[in-house]
Design a protein around this motif. Structure first.
Motif, PDB file in Angstrom:
ATOM      1  N   ASP A 209       8.152  -3.600  -2.123  1.00  0.00           N
ATOM      2  CA  ASP A 209       7.096  -3.906  -3.095  1.00  0.00           C
ATOM      3  C   ASP A 209       5.827  -3.080  -2.891  1.00  0.00           C
ATOM      4  O   ASP A 209       4.925  -3.130  -3.723  1.00  0.00           O
ATOM      5  N   SER A 210       5.745  -2.335  -1.802  1.00  0.00           N
ATOM      6  CA  SER A 210       4.551  -1.536  -1.532  1.00  0.00           C
ATOM      7  C   SER A 210       4.469  -0.364  -2.506  1.00  0.00           C
ATOM      8  O   SER A 210       5.478   0.246  -2.849  1.00  0.00           O
ATOM      9  N   LYS A 211       3.270  -0.058  -2.946  1.00  0.00           N
ATOM     10  CA  LYS A 211       3.045   1.044  -3.896  1.00  0.00           C
ATOM     11  C   LYS A 211       2.983   2.395  -3.179  1.00  0.00           C
ATOM     12  O   LYS A 211       3.395   3.412  -3.715  1.00  0.00           O
ATOM     13  N   THR A 212       2.411   2.401  -1.987  1.00  0.00           N
ATOM     14  CA  THR A 212       2.276   3.614  -1.179  1.00  0.00           C
ATOM     15  C   THR A 212       2.500   3.241   0.281  1.00  0.00           C
ATOM     16  O   THR A 212       2.588   2.065   0.630  1.00  0.00           O
ATOM     17  N   LEU A 213       2.560   4.265   1.099  1.00  0.00           N
ATOM     18  CA  LEU A 213       2.579   4.055   2.539  1.00  0.00           C
ATOM     19  C   LEU A 213       1.637   5.061   3.172  1.00  0.00           C
ATOM     20  O   LEU A 213       1.271   6.067   2.551  1.00  0.00           O
ATOM     21  N   SER A 214       1.227   4.781   4.384  1.00  0.00           N
ATOM     22  CA  SER A 214       0.439   5.732   5.164  1.00  0.00           C
ATOM     23  C   SER A 214       1.309   6.225   6.301  1.00  0.00           C
ATOM     24  O   SER A 214       1.885   5.425   7.047  1.00  0.00           O
ATOM     25  N   LEU A 215       1.417   7.548   6.404  1.00  0.00           N
ATOM     26  CA  LEU A 215       2.235   8.181   7.431  1.00  0.00           C
ATOM     27  C   LEU A 215       1.318   8.803   8.472  1.00  0.00           C
ATOM     28  O   LEU A 215       0.454   9.613   8.133  1.00  0.00           O
ATOM     29  N   ALA A 216       1.521   8.438   9.723  1.00  0.00           N
ATOM     30  CA  ALA A 216       0.746   9.006  10.826  1.00  0.00           C
ATOM     31  C   ALA A 216       1.638   9.929  11.641  1.00  0.00           C
ATOM     32  O   ALA A 216       2.750   9.564  12.031  1.00  0.00           O
ATOM     33  N   THR A 217       1.137  11.139  11.861  1.00  0.00           N
ATOM     34  CA  THR A 217       1.802  12.138  12.696  1.00  0.00           C
ATOM     35  C   THR A 217       0.788  12.594  13.741  1.00  0.00           C
ATOM     36  O   THR A 217      -0.330  12.097  13.796  1.00  0.00           O
ATOM     37  N   VAL A 218       1.187  13.581  14.544  1.00  0.00           N
ATOM     38  CA  VAL A 218       0.291  14.155  15.543  1.00  0.00           C
ATOM     39  C   VAL A 218       0.157  15.644  15.240  1.00  0.00           C
ATOM     40  O   VAL A 218       1.161  16.341  15.086  1.00  0.00           O
ATOM     41  N   ASN A 219      -1.092  16.127  15.156  1.00  0.00           N
ATOM     42  CA  ASN A 219      -1.296  17.538  14.835  1.00  0.00           C
ATOM     43  C   ASN A 219      -1.158  18.412  16.078  1.00  0.00           C
ATOM     44  O   ASN A 219      -0.908  17.920  17.184  1.00  0.00           O
ATOM     45  N   GLU A 220      -1.343  19.707  15.897  1.00  0.00           N
ATOM     46  CA  GLU A 220      -1.138  20.674  16.976  1.00  0.00           C
ATOM     47  C   GLU A 220      -2.097  20.470  18.152  1.00  0.00           C
ATOM     48  O   GLU A 220      -1.789  20.831  19.278  1.00  0.00           O
ATOM     49  N   ALA A 221      -3.263  19.886  17.899  1.00  0.00           N
ATOM     50  CA  ALA A 221      -4.234  19.618  18.954  1.00  0.00           C
ATOM     51  C   ALA A 221      -3.974  18.285  19.649  1.00  0.00           C
ATOM     52  O   ALA A 221      -4.725  17.893  20.535  1.00  0.00           O
ATOM     53  N   GLY A 222      -2.914  17.580  19.233  1.00  0.00           N
ATOM     54  CA  GLY A 222      -2.590  16.292  19.834  1.00  0.00           C
ATOM     55  C   GLY A 222      -3.361  15.129  19.223  1.00  0.00           C
ATOM     56  O   GLY A 222      -3.330  14.025  19.751  1.00  0.00           O
ATOM     57  N   GLU A 223      -4.028  15.388  18.110  1.00  0.00           N
ATOM     58  CA  GLU A 223      -4.817  14.351  17.443  1.00  0.00           C
ATOM     59  C   GLU A 223      -3.979  13.661  16.381  1.00  0.00           C
ATOM     60  O   GLU A 223      -3.113  14.283  15.760  1.00  0.00           O
ATOM     61  N   PRO A 224      -4.247  12.379  16.124  1.00  0.00           N
ATOM     62  CA  PRO A 224      -3.524  11.710  15.041  1.00  0.00           C
ATOM     63  C   PRO A 224      -3.933  12.267  13.690  1.00  0.00           C
ATOM     64  O   PRO A 224      -5.071  12.669  13.482  1.00  0.00           O
ATOM     65  N   ASP A 225      -2.978  12.328  12.785  1.00  0.00           N
ATOM     66  CA  ASP A 225      -3.213  12.784  11.418  1.00  0.00           C
ATOM     67  C   ASP A 225      -2.532  11.768  10.508  1.00  0.00           C
ATOM     68  O   ASP A 225      -1.371  11.425  10.718  1.00  0.00           O
ATOM     69  N   ILE A 226      -3.248  11.286   9.516  1.00  0.00           N
ATOM     70  CA  ILE A 226      -2.705  10.245   8.652  1.00  0.00           C
ATOM     71  C   ILE A 226      -2.909  10.620   7.196  1.00  0.00           C
ATOM     72  O   ILE A 226      -3.909  11.240   6.853  1.00  0.00           O
ATOM     73  N   ARG A 227      -1.917  10.279   6.374  1.00  0.00           N
ATOM     74  CA  ARG A 227      -2.020  10.544   4.942  1.00  0.00           C
ATOM     75  C   ARG A 227      -1.240   9.485   4.178  1.00  0.00           C
ATOM     76  O   ARG A 227      -0.347   8.840   4.722  1.00  0.00           O
ATOM     77  N   THR A 228      -1.585   9.339   2.899  1.00  0.00           N
ATOM     78  CA  THR A 228      -0.919   8.395   2.012  1.00  0.00           C
ATOM     79  C   THR A 228       0.175   9.119   1.248  1.00  0.00           C
ATOM     80  O   THR A 228      -0.032  10.223   0.760  1.00  0.00           O
ATOM     81  N   LEU A 229       1.351   8.496   1.157  1.00  0.00           N
ATOM     82  CA  LEU A 229       2.480   9.070   0.441  1.00  0.00           C
ATOM     83  C   LEU A 229       2.958   8.114  -0.646  1.00  0.00           C
ATOM     84  O   LEU A 229       2.963   6.909  -0.448  1.00  0.00           O
ATOM     85  N   GLY A 230       3.383   8.680  -1.744  1.00  0.00           N
ATOM     86  CA  GLY A 230       4.005   7.898  -2.804  1.00  0.00           C
ATOM     87  C   GLY A 230       5.469   8.264  -2.984  1.00  0.00           C
ATOM     88  O   GLY A 230       6.244   7.480  -3.506  1.00  0.00           O
ATOM     89  N   GLY A 231       5.858   9.471  -2.529  1.00  0.00           N
ATOM     90  CA  GLY A 231       7.235   9.949  -2.681  1.00  0.00           C
ATOM     91  C   GLY A 231       8.105   9.494  -1.536  1.00  0.00           C
ATOM     92  O   GLY A 231       8.461  10.270  -0.657  1.00  0.00           O
ATOM     93  N   TYR A 232       8.437   8.216  -1.558  1.00  0.00           N
ATOM     94  CA  TYR A 232       9.259   7.654  -0.487  1.00  0.00           C
ATOM     95  C   TYR A 232      10.153   6.565  -1.060  1.00  0.00           C
ATOM     96  O   TYR A 232       9.987   6.108  -2.191  1.00  0.00           O
ATOM     97  N   GLY A 233      11.105   6.146  -0.259  1.00  0.00           N
ATOM     98  CA  GLY A 233      11.969   5.024  -0.582  1.00  0.00           C
ATOM     99  C   GLY A 233      12.387   4.344   0.702  1.00  0.00           C
ATOM    100  O   GLY A 233      12.302   4.925   1.785  1.00  0.00           O
ATOM    101  N   VAL A 234      12.823   3.106   0.581  1.00  0.00           N
ATOM    102  CA  VAL A 234      13.203   2.311   1.743  1.00  0.00           C
ATOM    103  C   VAL A 234      14.626   1.791   1.550  1.00  0.00           C
ATOM    104  O   VAL A 234      14.967   1.286   0.488  1.00  0.00           O
ATOM    105  N   ALA A 235      15.439   1.931   2.585  1.00  0.00           N
ATOM    106  CA  ALA A 235      16.795   1.383   2.609  1.00  0.00           C
ATOM    107  C   ALA A 235      16.920   0.581   3.896  1.00  0.00           C
ATOM    108  O   ALA A 235      16.866   1.153   4.985  1.00  0.00           O
ATOM    109  N   ASP A 236      17.031  -0.727   3.759  1.00  0.00           N
ATOM    110  CA  ASP A 236      16.991  -1.625   4.909  1.00  0.00           C
ATOM    111  C   ASP A 236      15.617  -1.424   5.555  1.00  0.00           C
ATOM    112  O   ASP A 236      14.611  -1.649   4.905  1.00  0.00           O
ATOM    113  N   PHE A 237      15.540  -0.963   6.796  1.00  0.00           N
ATOM    114  CA  PHE A 237      14.245  -0.646   7.405  1.00  0.00           C
ATOM    115  C   PHE A 237      14.034   0.858   7.536  1.00  0.00           C
ATOM    116  O   PHE A 237      13.018   1.303   8.054  1.00  0.00           O
ATOM    117  N   ASP A 238      15.007   1.656   7.119  1.00  0.00           N
ATOM    118  CA  ASP A 238      14.861   3.110   7.158  1.00  0.00           C
ATOM    119  C   ASP A 238      13.936   3.554   6.031  1.00  0.00           C
ATOM    120  O   ASP A 238      14.043   3.077   4.904  1.00  0.00           O
TER     121      ASP A 238
END
Length: 145
Positions: free
Chosen positions: A14-43
């Protein structure tokens, strides 16, 4: 009473978007909002441009956090769900599965998705924040998968 696994699955879908957190080249967290996703079970499957910063970051370190949070929730009933796992680039049949999961949710992406990478986040742990719990110590809990 804590939110159960079926309620979590419904919350994710039911979520409209998600926020994805990764780690950048400097080892810092990087976060962004995505709409192009889907969920199957918990994947979680998400599409991204092949030249995006996400792709570069995931090549270096593929551990991610994916936050699902519905908008305009009243604090007494506030819930969010974070999935922790590794984002793996899909290929072959798994790419097609990811594509179908994403397009079932966002059919308007069909024209562009072939030119994108699709990643699958296989969950290792799910963290739930549930303000419906009666005590603060019961509001945050983890589900190990």
């Amino acid at each position: 009473m804590p939110i159960n696994k079926d309620e979590i699955k419904a919350y994710l879908k039911d979520s409209k978007t998600l926020s994805l957190a990764t780690v950048n080249e400097a080892g810092e967290p990087d976060i962004r909002t995505l709409g192009g996703y889907g969920v199957a079970d918990f994947d979680v499957y998400f599409a991204t441009a092949k030249e995006s910063n996400k792709v570069k970051q995931l090549r270096n370190k593929n551990e991610v956090a994916v936050l699902f949070q519905h908008e305009n929730q009243a604090i007494p009933k506030f819930v969010n769900v974070t999935i922790y796992g590794k984002a793996v680039l899909t290929e072959g049949e798994e790419f097609n599965v990811g594509k179908q999961v994403i397009l079932a949710r966002r059919p308007h992406l069909s024209a562009a998705i072939e030119n994108h990478y699709i990643y699958r986040v296989k969950p290792e742990r799910i963290k739930v924040l549930d303000f419906r719990a009666s005590t603060p110590s019961d509001r945050v809990y983890n589900i190990i998968l």
